[in-house]
Design an enzyme around this catalytic site. Structure first.
Site, PDB file in Angstrom:
ATOM      1  CD  GLN A 141       0.448  -2.605 -11.917  1.00 19.09           C
ATOM      2  OE1 GLN A 141      -0.256  -1.779 -12.502  1.00 19.09           O
ATOM      3  NE2 GLN A 141       1.576  -3.069 -12.447  1.00 19.09           N
ATOM      4  N   GLY A 143       2.015  -8.149 -10.357  1.00 18.35           N
ATOM      5  CA  GLY A 143       2.798  -8.096  -9.114  1.00 18.35           C
ATOM      6  C   GLY A 143       1.940  -7.793  -7.898  1.00 18.35           C
ATOM      7  CE1 TYR A 147      -2.659  -1.888  -1.839  1.00 13.74           C
ATOM      8  CE2 TYR A 147      -3.243  -1.512  -4.123  1.00 13.74           C
ATOM      9  CZ  TYR A 147      -3.046  -1.028  -2.848  1.00 13.74           C
ATOM     10  OH  TYR A 147      -3.231   0.312  -2.588  1.00 13.74           O
ATOM     11  CE  LYS A 151      -6.141  -0.956  -1.002  1.00 15.56           C
ATOM     12  NZ  LYS A 151      -6.603  -0.152   0.134  1.00 15.56           N
TER      13      LYS A 151
HETATM   14  N1  LIG Z   1      -0.156   5.825  -1.911  1.00 15.96           N
HETATM   15  C1  LIG Z   1      -0.837   5.541  -3.002  1.00 15.96           C
HETATM   16  O1  LIG Z   1      -0.449   5.881  -4.111  1.00 15.96           O
HETATM   17  C2  LIG Z   1      -2.133   4.796  -2.915  1.00 15.96           C
HETATM   18  C3  LIG Z   1      -2.849   4.615  -4.090  1.00 15.96           C
HETATM   19  C4  LIG Z   1      -4.077   3.953  -4.024  1.00 15.96           C
HETATM   20  C5  LIG Z   1      -4.559   3.514  -2.812  1.00 15.96           C
HETATM   21  N2  LIG Z   1      -3.823   3.697  -1.685  1.00 15.96           N
HETATM   22  C6  LIG Z   1      -4.387   3.218  -0.431  1.00 15.96           C
HETATM   23  O2  LIG Z   1      -4.490   4.310   0.470  1.00 15.96           O
HETATM   24  C7  LIG Z   1      -4.321   3.853   1.813  1.00 15.96           C
HETATM   25  C8  LIG Z   1      -3.213   4.635   2.493  1.00 15.96           C
HETATM   26  O3  LIG Z   1      -2.014   4.456   1.759  1.00 15.96           O
HETATM   27  P1  LIG Z   1      -0.680   5.269   2.116  1.00 15.96           P
HETATM   28  O4  LIG Z   1       0.122   5.302   0.874  1.00 15.96           O
HETATM   29  O5  LIG Z   1      -1.039   6.533   2.791  1.00 15.96           O
HETATM   30  O6  LIG Z   1       0.007   4.246   3.152  1.00 15.96           O
HETATM   31  P2  LIG Z   1       1.198   4.493   4.186  1.00 15.96           P
HETATM   32  O7  LIG Z   1       1.832   5.822   3.990  1.00 15.96           O
HETATM   33  O8  LIG Z   1       2.034   3.267   4.102  1.00 15.96           O
HETATM   34  O9  LIG Z   1       0.427   4.509   5.616  1.00 15.96           O
HETATM   35  C9  LIG Z   1      -0.296   3.385   5.977  1.00 15.96           C
HETATM   36  C10 LIG Z   1      -1.019   3.633   7.277  1.00 15.96           C
HETATM   37  O10 LIG Z   1      -1.813   2.467   7.563  1.00 15.96           O
HETATM   38  C11 LIG Z   1      -1.451   1.947   8.824  1.00 15.96           C
HETATM   39  N3  LIG Z   1      -1.627   0.491   8.832  1.00 15.96           N
HETATM   40  C12 LIG Z   1      -1.023  -0.443   8.071  1.00 15.96           C
HETATM   41  N4  LIG Z   1      -1.437  -1.672   8.414  1.00 15.96           N
HETATM   42  C13 LIG Z   1      -2.325  -1.503   9.432  1.00 15.96           C
HETATM   43  C14 LIG Z   1      -3.079  -2.380  10.254  1.00 15.96           C
HETATM   44  N5  LIG Z   1      -3.044  -3.706  10.088  1.00 15.96           N
HETATM   45  N6  LIG Z   1      -3.868  -1.844  11.222  1.00 15.96           N
HETATM   46  C15 LIG Z   1      -3.928  -0.507  11.416  1.00 15.96           C
HETATM   47  N7  LIG Z   1      -3.242   0.373  10.680  1.00 15.96           N
HETATM   48  C16 LIG Z   1      -2.441  -0.125   9.705  1.00 15.96           C
HETATM   49  C17 LIG Z   1      -0.032   2.402   9.052  1.00 15.96           C
HETATM   50  O11 LIG Z   1       0.282   2.359  10.438  1.00 15.96           O
HETATM   51  P3  LIG Z   1       1.818   2.393  10.954  1.00 15.96           P
HETATM   52  O12 LIG Z   1       2.268   3.819  10.758  1.00 15.96           O
HETATM   53  O13 LIG Z   1       1.748   1.990  12.363  1.00 15.96           O
HETATM   54  O14 LIG Z   1       2.591   1.447  10.074  1.00 15.96           O
HETATM   55  C18 LIG Z   1      -0.088   3.801   8.463  1.00 15.96           C
HETATM   56  O15 LIG Z   1      -0.677   4.692   9.385  1.00 15.96           O
HETATM   57  C19 LIG Z   1      -4.047   2.357   1.696  1.00 15.96           C
HETATM   58  O16 LIG Z   1      -5.241   1.634   1.872  1.00 15.96           O
HETATM   59  C20 LIG Z   1      -3.530   2.196   0.288  1.00 15.96           C
HETATM   60  O17 LIG Z   1      -3.720   0.894  -0.196  1.00 15.96           O
HETATM   61  C21 LIG Z   1      -2.618   4.337  -1.712  1.00 15.96           C
END
Ligand SMILES: NC(=O)c1ccc[n+]([C@@H]2O[C@H](COP(=O)([O-])OP(=O)(O)OC[C@H]3O[C@@H](n4cnc5c(N)ncnc54)[C@H](OP(=O)(O)O)[C@@H]3O)[C@@H](O)[C@H]2O)c1
Length: 240
Positions: A141, A143, A147, A151
């Site tokens: 992707q 930008g 990431y 991934k």
């Molecule tokens: N949302 C999407 O569309 C999407 C799509 C594909 C993949 N993903 C992947 O799915 C996963 C979850 O995404 P999300 O959208 O649910 O993210 P989110 O809502 O931003 O939540 C992220 C979570 O990870 C924790 N976190 C971040 N950095 C950390 C670290 N260094 N150590 C421990 N915990 C950490 C955060 O803790 P705090 O609350 O303390 O900040 C929070 O609990 C990620 O790996 C993301 O890349 C997401």
């Protein structure tokens, strides 16, 4: 005896849905988070799931955090590597810090969390390692060179480790979500979000619970013959 599951980033977004789904499926669940204590406290209050704060980017902190979880709940049988961040920028504007932070959390985090748990899983001849990758690790992707690299690395990690774990009863799998309605995605400007939804054949964002159900399946005994694989859950946006 119920199995113990540890979900990194398990207090918000997809991770919160995973923690809850595993609890509903009968696991003893520990949810880790990085620093948003207000969100973690609220999550714990609402669900009764204990939360533990450390950064998955820090190997020593992971070892200490895991020891704390195991002292409270028992040996970890299921590890869900869900914690992830974005630091988006076009490559010519990307700083070394933006590169490093994303690699340290989204890729090295898998090593930091899985490595301390691996010997115990091998000894007990059972383990489940489930990592949340991304559609953007599969297709790339703009930008998101940082990431996408991290991934994609998660998928290589999964395939290599699956081969090492198979004889020890440990399965290692990944899930590659498409765009899911969490804060991470809702934070992008509405116009950009609309253009994202327009590219999804199902015509909608995914829900965190749809990813959580994939995790519950991969964690189960029913999924014992599945290892080294990636479940693509993206509404038909990209076929591998
Ligand atoms: N949302 C999407 O569309 C999407 C799509 C594909 C993949 N993903 C992947 O799915 C996963 C979850 O995404 P999300 O959208 O649910 O993210 P989110 O809502 O931003 O939540 C992220 C979570 O990870 C924790 N976190 C971040 N950095 C950390 C670290 N260094 N150590 C421990 N915990 C950490 C955060 O803790 P705090 O609350 O303390 O900040 C929070 O609990 C990620 O790996 C993301 O890349 C997401």
């Amino acid at each position: 005896m119920s199995r113990v599951a540890l979900v990194t980033g398990g207090t918000r977004g997809i991770g919160a849905a995973i923690s809850l789904a595993l609890k509903d499926a009968g696991y003893k669940v520990a949810a880790n988070y990085a620093g948003n204590s207000a969100a973690a406290d609220e999550f714990s209050r609402d669900t009764g799931i204990p939360t533990f704060r450390w950064s998955v980017a820090d190997y020593e902190a992971c070892k200490a955090g895991i020891a704390e979880v195991e002292a409270a709940l028992g040996p970890v049988d299921v590890l869900v590597n869900n914690a992830g961040i974005t630091r988006d920028a076009l490559f010519h504007k990307m700083t070394p810090d933006q590169w490093r932070e994303v690699i340290d959390t989204n890729l090295s985090g898998l090593f930091n969390m899985t490595h301390p748990l691996w010997p115990g899983m091998r000894e007990r001849k059972f383990g489940r390692v489930i990592s949340i990758s991304s559609i953007n690790g599969q297709k790339g992707q703009a930008g998101q060179a940082n990431y996408s690299a991290a991934k994609a690395g998660d998928l290589g990690f999964t395939k290599a480790l699956a081969q090492e774990g198979a004889r020890a009863g440990i399965t290692v799998n990944a899930i590659a979500p498409g765009y899911i309605a969490t804060e991470m995605v809702m934070a992008v400007p509405e116009k950009v979000r609309e253009s994202i939804v327009a590219q999804i054949p199902t015509g909608r964002l995914g829900q965190p619970e749809e990813i959580a159900r994939c995790v519950v399946f991969l964690a189960s005994d029913d999924a014992g013959f599945i290892t080294g694989s990636t479940i693509t859950a993206n509404g038909g946006q990209f076929f591998v």
